[in-house]
Structures are given as structure tokens and as C-alpha cells.
Scaffold this active site. Structure first.
Site, mmCIF file in Angstrom:
data_model
loop_
_atom_site.group_PDB
_atom_site.id
_atom_site.type_symbol
_atom_site.label_atom_id
_atom_site.label_comp_id
_atom_site.label_asym_id
_atom_site.label_seq_id
_atom_site.Cartn_x
_atom_site.Cartn_y
_atom_site.Cartn_z
ATOM 1 N N LYS A 1 66.665 39.085 -37.214
ATOM 2 C CA LYS A 1 67.769 40.051 -37.274
ATOM 3 C C LYS A 1 68.424 40.275 -35.920
ATOM 4 O O LYS A 1 69.643 40.292 -35.813
ATOM 5 C CB LYS A 1 67.217 41.420 -37.705
ATOM 6 C CG LYS A 1 67.347 41.722 -39.150
ATOM 7 C CD LYS A 1 66.882 43.138 -39.439
ATOM 8 C CE LYS A 1 65.603 43.470 -38.689
ATOM 9 N NZ LYS A 1 65.137 44.837 -38.951
ATOM 10 N N ARG B 1 67.546 53.515 -43.596
ATOM 11 C CA ARG B 1 66.142 53.287 -43.926
ATOM 12 C C ARG B 1 65.765 53.797 -45.307
ATOM 13 O O ARG B 1 64.662 53.565 -45.764
ATOM 14 C CB ARG B 1 65.247 53.985 -42.892
ATOM 15 C CG ARG B 1 65.429 53.419 -41.502
ATOM 16 C CD ARG B 1 64.135 53.265 -40.787
ATOM 17 N NE ARG B 1 63.394 54.515 -40.665
ATOM 18 C CZ ARG B 1 62.509 54.735 -39.708
ATOM 19 N NH1 ARG B 1 62.287 53.828 -38.784
ATOM 20 N NH2 ARG B 1 61.869 55.861 -39.674
ATOM 21 N N ARG C 1 53.333 36.262 -32.197
ATOM 22 C CA ARG C 1 53.909 37.045 -31.101
ATOM 23 C C ARG C 1 52.843 37.356 -30.058
ATOM 24 O O ARG C 1 51.697 37.626 -30.391
ATOM 25 C CB ARG C 1 54.490 38.361 -31.625
ATOM 26 C CG ARG C 1 55.619 38.130 -32.585
ATOM 27 C CD ARG C 1 56.431 39.363 -32.758
ATOM 28 N NE ARG C 1 55.681 40.489 -33.293
ATOM 29 C CZ ARG C 1 56.256 41.578 -33.765
ATOM 30 N NH1 ARG C 1 57.559 41.697 -33.753
ATOM 31 N NH2 ARG C 1 55.514 42.562 -34.245
ATOM 32 N N ARG D 1 49.945 41.753 -29.854
ATOM 33 C CA ARG D 1 50.143 43.191 -29.911
ATOM 34 C C ARG D 1 49.022 43.789 -30.746
ATOM 35 O O ARG D 1 48.553 43.169 -31.692
ATOM 36 C CB ARG D 1 51.456 43.523 -30.606
ATOM 37 C CG ARG D 1 52.652 43.109 -29.865
ATOM 38 C CD ARG D 1 53.773 42.959 -30.863
ATOM 39 N NE ARG D 1 54.970 42.481 -30.207
ATOM 40 C CZ ARG D 1 55.944 43.280 -29.774
ATOM 41 N NH1 ARG D 1 55.867 44.574 -29.969
ATOM 42 N NH2 ARG D 1 56.983 42.796 -29.173
ATOM 43 N N ARG E 1 52.654 47.007 -43.208
ATOM 44 C CA ARG E 1 54.051 47.210 -42.786
ATOM 45 C C ARG E 1 55.026 46.569 -43.761
ATOM 46 O O ARG E 1 56.071 47.134 -44.069
ATOM 47 C CB ARG E 1 54.292 46.621 -41.387
ATOM 48 C CG ARG E 1 53.685 47.409 -40.260
ATOM 49 C CD ARG E 1 54.413 47.165 -38.945
ATOM 50 N NE ARG E 1 54.354 45.792 -38.472
ATOM 51 C CZ ARG E 1 53.339 45.283 -37.768
ATOM 52 N NH1 ARG E 1 52.282 46.024 -37.496
ATOM 53 N NH2 ARG E 1 53.375 44.032 -37.353
#
Ligand SMILES: [Zn+2]
Length: 215
Positions: A14, A89, A123, A156, A167
Site C-alpha cells: 500500500k 477503519r 521483515r 519485530r 492481526r
């Protein structure tokens, strides 16, 4: 003037796609995540509030997000339009948004869950300077070492398969009603986010009826 919303799961690109579009069309790129990160880094009052919420392992509340977006849009520094990322959201915010602004299109970046997992779990973060890496898309020159400061690269804390699954569930629960609402107004163009970024950008432009992308 062009006004777009971009939606997609983590790892769908995005940010990259918004940046490419915004740069060429002179749009303001309004990224809710970037705005909050700026507040945290600049130690504003809102930043301190955000830090507390995040330290408790929670997400910033919808109301706070809405306020930040309203304030940002009210600056009216978007003469050629905007692309907004990270908002709305929920359904109520989507309704408010549609009442206040004429949206030209909603770009929905679609990525299969398996590919989301592959991308997100690749990541890494520099433990010393905080620079972001991705072992697929943005590899460090030396594996596990930061190119900038030589610090150690670590995943992370919240990039575990379990945390990601949770999530993604939250994301779909919240986003599906928003997408449904936008779809009913026939705003949504769904684009496959699997190809490399230039192809994705070309597809977005074609679907929105914009001039082709020339990198
Ligand atoms: Zn570093």
C-alpha cells in the site's frame, strides 16, 4: 482533483503504491501510520498518547484516527487531490468520509494470505538504528547486518505467525464492512498485489482510467 482511498493487508505494498501514484499526480499522500509515527518521533502530546497505547499492546483507537485524519484533511494543502491509506477503519468512518468527500476510487490491493505471511515474516528491523528491512524486497548487503550502522537485524516483536494471524483476522473483520459499503457505491477496483511493484502500479492506473505509469 482526484481523491482516492487505498486498502490492503499488511505487506500488500500500500505504502509503495500510494507513493508512486501520489508522486506522479501531485497528490497528498495521507498515511495514517506515517502521521502517528511522526508524532511519536517528534514527541508531541499525541505521540506520547500513542506510545502509551502501543506499549500496552493495543491499537490506536478509531476515534483518535478519525480526528487525526480530519485535522489533516482540513489543512487543505491537497490542491490536486489525495490518496489516503489507513482510513476509514470502520463503517461509520466510511459513511462520514463519503458524506464529506467525493471519492473517485478505492484501490483494493489483494494478496493471498500465504503471500502475506511470507512477506511480513521476512521483515527485519535494525536493533540499533531502527531501519526497516525485508529479506525479500529490501535485502541488506550483508545478511543480518544493517547497511547504515552495522547493527544486528532482528524480527519485530509482533511479527510472529500467531500475532500476524490475529492481526489479519482483526483486519478482515473491520475492513470487510468498509469494502462492502464502497463496493455498493461501485468505487472499488481490486488489483492483484502479487506481481512486482511496477506492474501493480500500471494495473492500478489502467483500472482507474489514469495515464500509464512510466518509471
Ligand atoms: Zn542500523
Amino acid at each position: 482533483m482526484r481523491k482516492y482511498v487505498i486498502m490492503g493487508v499488511q505487506g500488500s505494498g500500500k505504502g509503495t503504491q500510494s507513493t508512486l501514484l501520489a508522486r506522479d499526480l501531485d497528490l497528498a499522500h495521507i498515511s495514517v501510520g506515517d502521521i502517528f509515527r511522526w508524532h511519536v518521533q517528534s514527541h508531541t502530546k499525541l505521540g506520547a498518547q500513542t506510545r502509551r497505547v502501543m506499549a500496552a499492546g493495543e491499537l490506536v483507537g478509531d476515534d483518535l484516527v478519525e480526528k487525526v485524519v480530519r485535522d489533516r484533511l482540513e489543512q487543505h494543502d491537497w490542491n490536486y487531490g489525495f490518496i489516503i491509506d489507513g482510513f476509514p477503519r470502520n463503517r461509520r468512518q466510511a459513511e462520514f468520509f463519503l458524506e464529506s468527500y467525493d471519492i473517485d476510487g478505492v484501490v483494493h490491493l489483494e494478496l493471498p494470505e500465504e503471500e502475506v505471511r511470507r512477506r511480513v515474516l521476512a521483515r527485519r528491523l535494525c536493533a540499533r538504528c531502527g531501519m526497516d528491512y525485508n529479506l525479500i524486497a529490501h535485502r541488506p548487503k550483508e545478511s543480518d547486518r544493517c547497511d547504515v550502522c552495522g547493527g544486528e537485524l532482528v524480527p519485530r516483536e509482533d511479527d510472529t505467525p500467531q500475532a500476524l494471524a490475529s492481526r489479519l483476522r482483526d483486519y478482515h473483520d473491520k475492513t470487510n464492512p468498509v469494502l462492502d459499503l464502497f463496493r455498493r457505491k461501485e468505487y472499488v477496483v481490486t488489483v492483484d498485489a502479487r506481481p512486482e511493484k511496477v506492474s501493480v502500479q500500471r494495473e492500478i492506473r489502467a483500472r482507474l482510467g489514469l495515464p500509464p505509469y512510466e518509471p
